[in-house]
Design a protein around this motif. Structure first.
Motif, PDB file in Angstrom:
ATOM      1  N   ALA A  12       0.835  -1.198   0.000  1.00 24.62           N
ATOM      2  CA  ALA A  12       0.000   0.000   0.000  1.00 24.62           C
ATOM      3  C   ALA A  12       0.872   1.250   0.000  1.00 24.62           C
ATOM      4  CB  ALA A  12      -0.925  -0.006   1.214  1.00 24.62           C
ATOM      5  N   LYS A  13       1.877   1.266   0.862  1.00 23.89           N
ATOM      6  CA  LYS A  13       2.774   2.428   0.941  1.00 23.89           C
ATOM      7  C   LYS A  13       3.401   2.730  -0.412  1.00 23.89           C
ATOM      8  CE  LYS A  13       6.990   4.060   3.282  1.00 23.89           C
ATOM      9  NZ  LYS A  13       6.465   5.357   3.739  1.00 23.89           N
ATOM     10  N   ASN A  14       3.837   1.696  -1.114  1.00 21.71           N
ATOM     11  CA  ASN A  14       4.532   1.931  -2.376  1.00 21.71           C
ATOM     12  C   ASN A  14       3.585   2.147  -3.547  1.00 21.71           C
ATOM     13  OD1 ASN A  14       7.499   1.811  -1.772  1.00 21.71           O
ATOM     14  ND2 ASN A  14       6.850  -0.085  -0.807  1.00 21.71           N
ATOM     15  N   PHE A  15       2.337   1.700  -3.430  1.00 21.12           N
ATOM     16  CA  PHE A  15       1.336   2.092  -4.425  1.00 21.12           C
ATOM     17  C   PHE A  15       1.041   3.581  -4.300  1.00 21.12           C
ATOM     18  CE2 PHE A  15       0.502  -2.191  -5.695  1.00 21.12           C
ATOM     19  CZ  PHE A  15      -0.210  -2.101  -6.904  1.00 21.12           C
ATOM     20  N   GLY A  16       1.199   4.118  -3.098  1.00 16.37           N
ATOM     21  CA  GLY A  16       0.986   5.551  -2.903  1.00 16.37           C
ATOM     22  C   GLY A  16       2.130   6.411  -3.382  1.00 16.37           C
ATOM     23  N   LYS A  25       5.718   8.442  -3.581  1.00 17.81           N
ATOM     24  CA  LYS A  25       6.314   9.375  -2.616  1.00 17.81           C
ATOM     25  C   LYS A  25       5.272  10.313  -2.004  1.00 17.81           C
ATOM     26  CE  LYS A  25      10.265  12.494  -2.102  1.00 17.81           C
ATOM     27  NZ  LYS A  25      11.431  13.108  -2.780  1.00 17.81           N
ATOM     28  N   VAL A  26       4.358  10.801  -2.829  1.00 14.98           N
ATOM     29  CA  VAL A  26       3.410  11.812  -2.358  1.00 14.98           C
ATOM     30  C   VAL A  26       2.393  11.233  -1.373  1.00 14.98           C
ATOM     31  CG1 VAL A  26       1.559  13.387  -3.074  1.00 14.98           C
ATOM     32  CG2 VAL A  26       3.674  13.255  -4.406  1.00 14.98           C
ATOM     33  N   ASN A  27       1.842  10.066  -1.698  1.00 16.83           N
ATOM     34  CA  ASN A  27       0.783   9.491  -0.865  1.00 16.83           C
ATOM     35  C   ASN A  27       1.205   8.214  -0.134  1.00 16.83           C
ATOM     36  OD1 ASN A  27      -1.564  11.259  -1.149  1.00 16.83           O
ATOM     37  ND2 ASN A  27      -1.469  10.716  -3.323  1.00 16.83           N
ATOM     38  N   GLY A  28       2.498   7.925  -0.134  1.00 21.67           N
ATOM     39  CA  GLY A  28       2.966   6.695   0.502  1.00 21.67           C
ATOM     40  C   GLY A  28       2.576   6.598   1.968  1.00 21.67           C
ATOM     41  N   ASP A  29       2.812   7.663   2.728  1.00 26.02           N
ATOM     42  CA  ASP A  29       2.491   7.633   4.154  1.00 26.02           C
ATOM     43  C   ASP A  29       0.987   7.531   4.384  1.00 26.02           C
ATOM     44  OD1 ASP A  29       5.160   7.756   4.835  1.00 26.02           O
ATOM     45  OD2 ASP A  29       5.165   9.928   5.137  1.00 26.02           O
ATOM     46  N   ALA A  30       0.214   8.222   3.549  1.00 25.84           N
ATOM     47  CA  ALA A  30      -1.249   8.167   3.677  1.00 25.84           C
ATOM     48  C   ALA A  30      -1.768   6.765   3.365  1.00 25.84           C
ATOM     49  CB  ALA A  30      -1.900   9.188   2.756  1.00 25.84           C
ATOM     50  N   PHE A  31      -1.259   6.147   2.308  1.00 29.69           N
ATOM     51  CA  PHE A  31      -1.663   4.791   1.966  1.00 29.69           C
ATOM     52  C   PHE A  31      -1.261   3.809   3.073  1.00 29.69           C
ATOM     53  CE2 PHE A  31      -2.575   4.205  -2.817  1.00 29.69           C
ATOM     54  CZ  PHE A  31      -3.223   5.424  -2.903  1.00 29.69           C
ATOM     55  N   PHE A  32      -0.080   4.014   3.643  1.00 29.59           N
ATOM     56  CA  PHE A  32       0.378   3.136   4.723  1.00 29.59           C
ATOM     57  C   PHE A  32      -0.529   3.268   5.938  1.00 29.59           C
ATOM     58  CE2 PHE A  32       2.922   2.224   8.505  1.00 29.59           C
ATOM     59  CZ  PHE A  32       3.419   0.967   8.195  1.00 29.59           C
ATOM     60  N   SER A  33      -0.900   4.495   6.278  1.00 32.76           N
ATOM     61  CA  SER A  33      -1.783   4.698   7.442  1.00 32.76           C
ATOM     62  C   SER A  33      -3.156   4.088   7.180  1.00 32.76           C
ATOM     63  CB  SER A  33      -1.898   6.188   7.787  1.00 32.76           C
ATOM     64  OG  SER A  33      -2.537   6.912   6.747  1.00 32.76           O
ATOM     65  N   MET A  34      -3.629   4.166   5.926  1.00 34.11           N
ATOM     66  CA  MET A  34      -4.898   3.529   5.565  1.00 34.11           C
ATOM     67  C   MET A  34      -4.806   2.016   5.750  1.00 34.11           C
ATOM     68  SD  MET A  34      -6.143   1.498   2.902  1.00 34.11           S
ATOM     69  CE  MET A  34      -5.020   1.837   1.562  1.00 34.11           C
ATOM     70  N   ALA A  35      -3.742   1.404   5.212  1.00 32.46           N
ATOM     71  CA  ALA A  35      -3.583  -0.047   5.315  1.00 32.46           C
ATOM     72  C   ALA A  35      -3.442  -0.481   6.772  1.00 32.46           C
ATOM     73  CB  ALA A  35      -2.373  -0.493   4.505  1.00 32.46           C
ATOM     74  N   SER A  36      -2.778   0.354   7.577  1.00 30.62           N
ATOM     75  CA  SER A  36      -2.586   0.022   8.985  1.00 30.62           C
ATOM     76  C   SER A  36      -3.886   0.107   9.774  1.00 30.62           C
ATOM     77  CB  SER A  36      -1.544   0.960   9.608  1.00 30.62           C
ATOM     78  OG  SER A  36      -0.290   0.822   8.963  1.00 30.62           O
TER      79      SER A  36
END
Length: 424
Positions: free
Chosen positions: A184-188, A190-201
């Motif tokens: 998820a982080k890497n599908f996001g 650089k711009v949305n990586g942290d947001a995608f990671f927080s979503m997956a978490s």
């Protein structure tokens, strides 16, 4: 003057050792400098010295000034009880152990090689440069540089592996759950990586297992947890997703606390979070037991087969909910999958190899060498100094070199910096 430079001088004996003496005039015969210690404790372990005709085996501590011994409170630290020689640039005070016995001191400032000092001052000149060695970088032997980049690649993997092991502990050793978060982080990107990671978490992976065969449910959960289904929109697909998400949110007790907001600004439409979330959903719709498939895969083509997906049908004619576009199959590109392999697959497989005791390093080396060099500002700047990159192995090494060595001026711990200094 850096203490690291004194470590370098001692390690490589860049001083006149033909008639070494302590500051008290005792003769020193250097047999072994010892093993360089990069952790806490004395700087060199297991040195062997003959001091005043007596053989000593023990540790060596190095400081710029002798008084630094007391500044660092070594006199009360039992880890320094076995120091047999204190090596300093300048001797300004005598040093004693806890039992009040004096520690022999070697002062370097008058016996250091002038050429080594010249090389050090040249490398660490105050001239503003991108990296300290940029004037000499092109002169480094290719064999030395390539070997150093390979070592840095694995050093980078070790750092990522430490982060993965923490995620694994938090997820009760569920590799599938860890993989989902990192993908998820890497599908996001650089711009949305942290947001995608927080979503997956925010989603227990057991929920993903239960709904991944139903495309509309999985996409609704990913979009809903990412905050994309908050406002009301007059769009049939949006309304259906919103309805599914509200049902699933209540059923599974989902919470959006600590989920970071998404960004669309300055992104090309193919990288909009809507497109990437739909593609991420399709990866899991397409692949049951994804982690096992990744472990079994060997070649880059195996991973292209796993991660080549399109979006759901709705997103073939949309980039956002508000506006329809010309129909287009939005398929993950090879360059995008290469980034997934570099930033997710290889670190996960390396970590699994360490924990399981199965050695995949040869496979990983083959895989990273199959991938094209990355294109980013760090790699481009290094390439402007000399051609280097043959594959993603070199570019990963260059990123590690810049971020962990050049940025902190750790030239004396770098094979490139040591090679330059050793010319003098």
């Amino acid at each position: 003057m850096q203490e690291d430079f004194l470590h370098y001088l001692w390690k490589y004996k860049k001083f006149d050792d033909s008639a070494l003496q302590t500051v008290k005039g005792e003769a020193i015969q250097l047999i072994q400098v010892g093993r360089h210690n990069f952790n806490s404790g004395p700087d060199f372990f297991n040195a062997q010295l003959n001091i005043d005709h007596q053989l000593w085996a023990g540790n060596v501590e190095i400081h710029i000034k002798a008084s630094d011994w007391y500044v660092h409170h070594h006199e009360i630290d039992p880890a320094y009880d076995n120091v047999i020689l204190h090596v300093v640039w300048e001797h300004d005070v005598d040093i004693f152990r806890k039992d009040n016995s004096e520690i022999p001191t070697l002062e370097l400032k008058d016996i250091v090689s002038k050429s080594a000092l010249k090389g050090y001052r040249q490398l660490f000149s105050k001239t503003q440069r991108w990296i300290n060695c940029e004037d000499d970088f092109s002169l480094i032997d290719d064999f030395i540089l390539q070997n150093w980049l390979e070592r840095l690649f694995f050093e980078r993997l070790e750092r990522k592996s430490n982060d993965i092991e923490l995620l694994l502990q938090a997820s009760k050793q569920d590799w599938e759950a860890v993989l989902f978060k990192l993908l998820a982080k890497n599908f996001g990107l650089k711009v949305n990586g942290d947001a995608f990671f927080s979503m997956a978490s925010s989603i227990d992976f057991s929920i993903i297992r239960k709904i991944q065969t139903k495309e509309e449910y999985l996409e609704s959960v990913l979009f809903g947890q990412s905050g994309l289904l908050e406002p009301d929109e007059e769009d049939e697909y949006y309304i259906a997703m919103q309805k599914d998400y509200r049902f699933l949110k209540q059923k599974f007790g989902l919470s959006q606390h600590h989920v970071a907001p998404l960004q669309f600004f300055r992104l090309r439409p193919p990288n909009f979070p809507t497109i990437r979330l739909s593609q991420l959903a399709q990866v899991y719709v397409k692949n049951q037991n994804l982690f096992s498939k990744i472990i079994e895969a060997r070649t880059a083509q195996d991973y292209y087969d796993l991660f080549t997906v399109t979006t759901s049908k709705y997103w073939e004619t949309h980039y956002t909910f508000k506006k329809s576009t010309k129909k287009l199959h939005k398929t993950t590109t090879r360059n995008f999958i290469d980034l997934l392999i570099i930033n997710t697959i290889i670190p996960v497989k390396f970590s699994y190899s360490k924990i399981s005791g199965k050695n995949y390093n040869e496979d990983l080396m083959q895989l990273i060498n199959e991938l094209n060099p990355e294109q980013n500002s760090i790699v481009k700047k290094f390439e402007s100094l000399r051609p280097i990159s043959k594959s993603a192995l070199q570019t990963q090494g260059l990123i590690q070199l810049k971020n962990e060595y050049c940025n902190y001026k750790k030239c004396l711990q770098c094979a490139v910096g040591n090679t330059i200094l050793n010319r003098f």
